[in-house]
Design an enzyme around this catalytic site. Structure first.
Site, PDB file in Angstrom:
ATOM      1  N   LYS A 133      -0.464   5.378  -5.610  1.00  0.00           N
ATOM      2  CA  LYS A 133      -1.519   5.057  -6.594  1.00  0.00           C
ATOM      3  C   LYS A 133      -2.386   6.269  -6.888  1.00  0.00           C
ATOM      4  O   LYS A 133      -2.839   6.447  -8.006  1.00  0.00           O
ATOM      5  CB  LYS A 133      -2.436   3.939  -6.053  1.00  0.00           C
ATOM      6  CG  LYS A 133      -1.760   2.609  -5.878  1.00  0.00           C
ATOM      7  CD  LYS A 133      -2.733   1.565  -5.357  1.00  0.00           C
ATOM      8  CE  LYS A 133      -3.227   1.843  -3.956  1.00  0.00           C
ATOM      9  NZ  LYS A 133      -2.237   1.732  -2.898  1.00  0.00           N
ATOM     10  N   ASP A 172      12.511  10.388  -7.193  1.00  0.00           N
ATOM     11  CA  ASP A 172      13.295  11.537  -6.718  1.00  0.00           C
ATOM     12  C   ASP A 172      13.736  11.388  -5.264  1.00  0.00           C
ATOM     13  O   ASP A 172      14.773  11.913  -4.868  1.00  0.00           O
ATOM     14  CB  ASP A 172      12.469  12.825  -6.849  1.00  0.00           C
ATOM     15  CG  ASP A 172      11.127  12.715  -6.134  1.00  0.00           C
ATOM     16  OD1 ASP A 172      10.364  11.788  -6.471  1.00  0.00           O
ATOM     17  OD2 ASP A 172      10.850  13.529  -5.230  1.00  0.00           O
ATOM     18  N   GLY A 204       0.830  -1.205   0.000  1.00  0.00           N
ATOM     19  CA  GLY A 204       0.000   0.000   0.000  1.00  0.00           C
ATOM     20  C   GLY A 204       0.863   1.252   0.000  1.00  0.00           C
ATOM     21  O   GLY A 204       2.096   1.176   0.109  1.00  0.00           O
ATOM     22  N   ASP A 205       0.224   2.393  -0.181  1.00  0.00           N
ATOM     23  CA  ASP A 205       0.907   3.701  -0.177  1.00  0.00           C
ATOM     24  C   ASP A 205       1.982   3.815  -1.254  1.00  0.00           C
ATOM     25  O   ASP A 205       2.997   4.480  -1.064  1.00  0.00           O
ATOM     26  CB  ASP A 205       1.541   3.991   1.205  1.00  0.00           C
ATOM     27  CG  ASP A 205       0.550   3.792   2.319  1.00  0.00           C
ATOM     28  OD1 ASP A 205      -0.581   4.285   2.189  1.00  0.00           O
ATOM     29  OD2 ASP A 205       0.889   3.116   3.315  1.00  0.00           O
ATOM     30  N   ALA A 258      -8.460   3.243   3.075  1.00  0.00           N
ATOM     31  CA  ALA A 258      -7.607   3.834   2.042  1.00  0.00           C
ATOM     32  C   ALA A 258      -7.677   5.351   2.141  1.00  0.00           C
ATOM     33  O   ALA A 258      -8.530   5.882   2.838  1.00  0.00           O
ATOM     34  CB  ALA A 258      -8.104   3.406   0.674  1.00  0.00           C
ATOM     35  N   GLY A 259      -6.776   6.006   1.458  1.00  0.00           N
ATOM     36  CA  GLY A 259      -6.882   7.461   1.449  1.00  0.00           C
ATOM     37  C   GLY A 259      -5.838   8.067   0.556  1.00  0.00           C
ATOM     38  O   GLY A 259      -4.712   7.591   0.524  1.00  0.00           O
ATOM     39  N   HIS A 260      -6.225   9.064  -0.228  1.00  0.00           N
ATOM     40  CA  HIS A 260      -5.202   9.836  -0.898  1.00  0.00           C
ATOM     41  C   HIS A 260      -5.620  11.293  -1.023  1.00  0.00           C
ATOM     42  O   HIS A 260      -6.800  11.615  -1.057  1.00  0.00           O
ATOM     43  CB  HIS A 260      -4.748   9.193  -2.217  1.00  0.00           C
ATOM     44  CG  HIS A 260      -5.751   9.213  -3.311  1.00  0.00           C
ATOM     45  ND1 HIS A 260      -6.566   8.164  -3.596  1.00  0.00           N
ATOM     46  CD2 HIS A 260      -6.020  10.162  -4.216  1.00  0.00           C
ATOM     47  CE1 HIS A 260      -7.316   8.468  -4.627  1.00  0.00           C
ATOM     48  NE2 HIS A 260      -7.009   9.674  -5.027  1.00  0.00           N
ATOM     49  N   THR A 267      -4.434   8.322   6.187  1.00  0.00           N
ATOM     50  CA  THR A 267      -5.606   7.977   6.993  1.00  0.00           C
ATOM     51  C   THR A 267      -5.320   8.078   8.490  1.00  0.00           C
ATOM     52  O   THR A 267      -6.140   8.567   9.242  1.00  0.00           O
ATOM     53  CB  THR A 267      -6.091   6.552   6.611  1.00  0.00           C
ATOM     54  OG1 THR A 267      -6.364   6.557   5.211  1.00  0.00           O
ATOM     55  CG2 THR A 267      -7.348   6.158   7.358  1.00  0.00           C
ATOM     56  N   GLN A 308      -5.064  -0.078  -1.009  1.00  0.00           N
ATOM     57  CA  GLN A 308      -4.043  -0.906  -0.357  1.00  0.00           C
ATOM     58  C   GLN A 308      -3.076  -1.498  -1.403  1.00  0.00           C
ATOM     59  O   GLN A 308      -2.929  -0.921  -2.469  1.00  0.00           O
ATOM     60  CB  GLN A 308      -4.681  -2.011   0.497  1.00  0.00           C
ATOM     61  CG  GLN A 308      -5.444  -1.506   1.719  1.00  0.00           C
ATOM     62  CD  GLN A 308      -6.912  -1.241   1.461  1.00  0.00           C
ATOM     63  OE1 GLN A 308      -7.568  -2.036   0.831  1.00  0.00           O
ATOM     64  NE2 GLN A 308      -7.413  -0.134   1.939  1.00  0.00           N
TER      65      GLN A 308
HETATM   66  P1  IMP Z   1      -7.408  -2.587   8.127  1.00  0.00           P
HETATM   67  O1  IMP Z   1      -7.694  -2.831   6.696  1.00  0.00           O
HETATM   68  O2  IMP Z   1      -7.765  -1.191   8.548  1.00  0.00           O
HETATM   69  O3  IMP Z   1      -7.985  -3.607   9.052  1.00  0.00           O
HETATM   70  O4  IMP Z   1      -5.817  -2.702   8.320  1.00  0.00           O
HETATM   71  C1  IMP Z   1      -5.126  -3.920   8.109  1.00  0.00           C
HETATM   72  C2  IMP Z   1      -3.687  -3.665   7.699  1.00  0.00           C
HETATM   73  O5  IMP Z   1      -3.675  -3.052   6.421  1.00  0.00           O
HETATM   74  C3  IMP Z   1      -2.931  -2.708   8.632  1.00  0.00           C
HETATM   75  O6  IMP Z   1      -1.574  -3.096   8.675  1.00  0.00           O
HETATM   76  C4  IMP Z   1      -3.062  -1.369   7.936  1.00  0.00           C
HETATM   77  O7  IMP Z   1      -2.010  -0.491   8.271  1.00  0.00           O
HETATM   78  C5  IMP Z   1      -2.992  -1.806   6.494  1.00  0.00           C
HETATM   79  N1  IMP Z   1      -3.703  -0.895   5.587  1.00  0.00           N
HETATM   80  C6  IMP Z   1      -5.029  -0.787   5.422  1.00  0.00           C
HETATM   81  N2  IMP Z   1      -5.311   0.137   4.481  1.00  0.00           N
HETATM   82  C7  IMP Z   1      -4.134   0.625   4.042  1.00  0.00           C
HETATM   83  C8  IMP Z   1      -3.781   1.579   3.041  1.00  0.00           C
HETATM   84  O8  IMP Z   1      -4.610   2.181   2.346  1.00  0.00           O
HETATM   85  N3  IMP Z   1      -2.426   1.781   2.874  1.00  0.00           N
HETATM   86  C9  IMP Z   1      -1.499   1.097   3.579  1.00  0.00           C
HETATM   87  N4  IMP Z   1      -1.795   0.198   4.512  1.00  0.00           N
HETATM   88  C10 IMP Z   1      -3.101  -0.043   4.741  1.00  0.00           C
END
Ligand code: IMP
Length: 431
Positions: A16, A330, A12-13, A39-41, A297, A221
């Site tokens: 995207k 970069d 993730g991160d 998720a979040g952006h 997030t 993710q």
């Molecule tokens: P959950 O989906 O909130 O239950 O989190 C489960 C795992 O996925 C944790 O380790 C979170 O930090 C990771 N995770 C969930 N969503 C994201 C995301 O959008 N980016 C990165 N890690 C995420």
């Protein structure tokens, strides 16, 4: 017909959001297919900055349809807030379609998420958004779908049936409990609002396919957080892999034509779990600062590591990437020597397979290939040939080791700093 999936190739991160925003500008439809507001952006549109957690970034374009498909779990309170924020900024929401089959996250799912995490001997590091418990209910066939949530009788029945069980569990843990009428009243205006956006989104997607529209599937993710293929149990509760798209949106598998894997130029991970190429110290701190490696997030600082080719080859096997986008190149500027993990070693034995067992992964020592770094500031570079030789070499090595072309790379947060080497929705080569 042209459909394209944007998939996180790591944990993730990967950046995207930025690539999705660019591609969304060429798409007729953008579809979120799994996960929820974990998720979040952040996206910059005009002179404004928006943090999106549920609604696809195609919402800023008048002719783009935006779909929350049935594989998602939707927190109506979070969605309502996001809709308010966009409304206040004058962004029309007419092109937002919410699947009537998606599942709903209730406030108690968030309580249960935290409760489960408190009691786990090994913390998953959940975002606490109720994602896991909502998917648990879905699998247990006790979930609440959007179509039932919208219906007064259905929703009340659901609350009356489920709350005694939920309250029992919450009471035992000395947490606050919920009343049927309170929850019913809380959600009344939101249910009305969401009902205006309700759709059989599989059918909306089919119509778009028939019209040969360009559809972008926006993964949240990353592959290594996949419930089925990721580093279980330190994963999320859905599948961010490309193969989950047909199931999660209600579309035949043959309709997915291209899969763009998003690869950060190094690796990051939030939350717990084994991470063979993790580094700490000066280089890690410099990368974290330069790359702004703090979660959108939760605000948590991300763990930092070198690129892991064993992991990326595994992600390629699962997803079948047709192209790669390497982001945040970069950020590696100024790093003397850049390492790539090309194999793992356990008890003196070398192997290139990504292990299923988390305990084994914890003991994997990375075998590195080291490449010379680059010191130049590359944020103003706008095509591959203008990159310093060592940066070109790094991208070429990634391409060679994974066996997939690097068709996009990005060298800075600016929109123009995303260099596109191929046109995605028409297939012609640019450079
Ligand atoms: P959950 O989906 O909130 O239950 O989190 C489960 C795992 O996925 C944790 O380790 C979170 O930090 C990771 N995770 C969930 N969503 C994201 C995301 O959008 N980016 C990165 N890690 C995420």
């Amino acid at each position: 017909m042209k459909t394209l999936a944007v998939i996180g190739a790591q944990w993730g991160d990967e950046g995207k959001g930025k690539i999705t925003d660019y591609l969304a500008s060429q798409a007729d439809m953008v579809v979120r297919f799994q996960g929820g507001n974990n998720a979040g952006h952040t996206i910059v549109f005009g002179d404004q900055k928006f943090a999106l957690h549920l609604i696809p970034s195609g919402i800023f374009r008048h002719n783009t349809s935006n779909i929350l498909a049935q594989g998602m779990v939707i927190d109506p309170l979070a969605l309502n807030e996001e809709m308010d924020m966009l409304n206040d900024a004058g962004v029309p929401l007419t092109n937002l379609f919410i699947s009537d089959r998606a599942h709903i996250i209730m406030p108690f799912h968030k309580d249960l998420d935290k409760l489960l995490e408190e009691r786990r001997p090994q913390k998953v590091g959940t975002t606490g958004r109720g994602i896991g418990p909502a998917y648990m209910d879905k699998a247990a066939r006790t979930g609440l779908r959007v179509c039932t949530f919208i219906d007064s009788v259905g929703f009340k029945n659901y609350l009356e049936t489920m709350l005694p069980f939920i309250n029992d569990a919450l009471k035992k843990a000395a947490k606050n409990t919920y009343k049927v009428q309170e929850l019913f009243d809380l959600f009344k205006p939101i249910r009305n609002r969401l009902s205006n956006h309700l759709a059989d989104t599989s059918s909306v997607i089919h119509d778009a396919l028939k019209k040969n529209e360009r559809i972008l599937f926006e993964g949240a993710q990353g592959t290594m957080l996949c419930l089925d293929h990721g580093t279980y149990p330190f994963v999320t509760s859905s599948s961010p892999a490309a193969s989950s798209i047909p199931l999660n949106v209600g579309m035949p598998a043959r309709n997915l034509t291209s899969v763009l894997g998003i690869v950060k130029a190094y690796t990051t991970r939030v939350g717990s779990g084994a991470f063979p190429t993790e580094i700490t110290g000066e280089t890690a701190d410099a990368i974290a600062t330069k790359g702004h490696e703090f979660g959108t997030t939760t605000g948590r600082r991300r763990r930092i590591g070198w690129l892991d080719i064993v992991q990326l080859r595994y992600a390629h096997r699962i997803n079948g990437f047709t192209d790669l986008a390497v982001t945040l190149l970069d950020v590696l500027g100024g790093v003397d020597a850049i390492k790539l993990c090309v194999a793992y070693e356990v008890d003196g034995e070398r192997f290139e397979r990504f292990p299923a067992d988390h305990e084994t992964l914890k003991h994997c020592k990375p075998v590195y290939e080291t490449l010379p770094g680059f010191t130049e500031d590359i944020t103003d570079v706008r095509n591959f040939d203008d990159l310093p030789e060592n940066a070109q070499n790094y991208l070429n090595t990634i391409e060679r080791l994974i066996g997939v072309p690097v068709s996009i790379f990005s060298v800075g947060p600016d929109r123009r700093a995303t260099i596109i080497r191929k046109s995605f929705f028409t297939e012609e080569e640019i450079s």
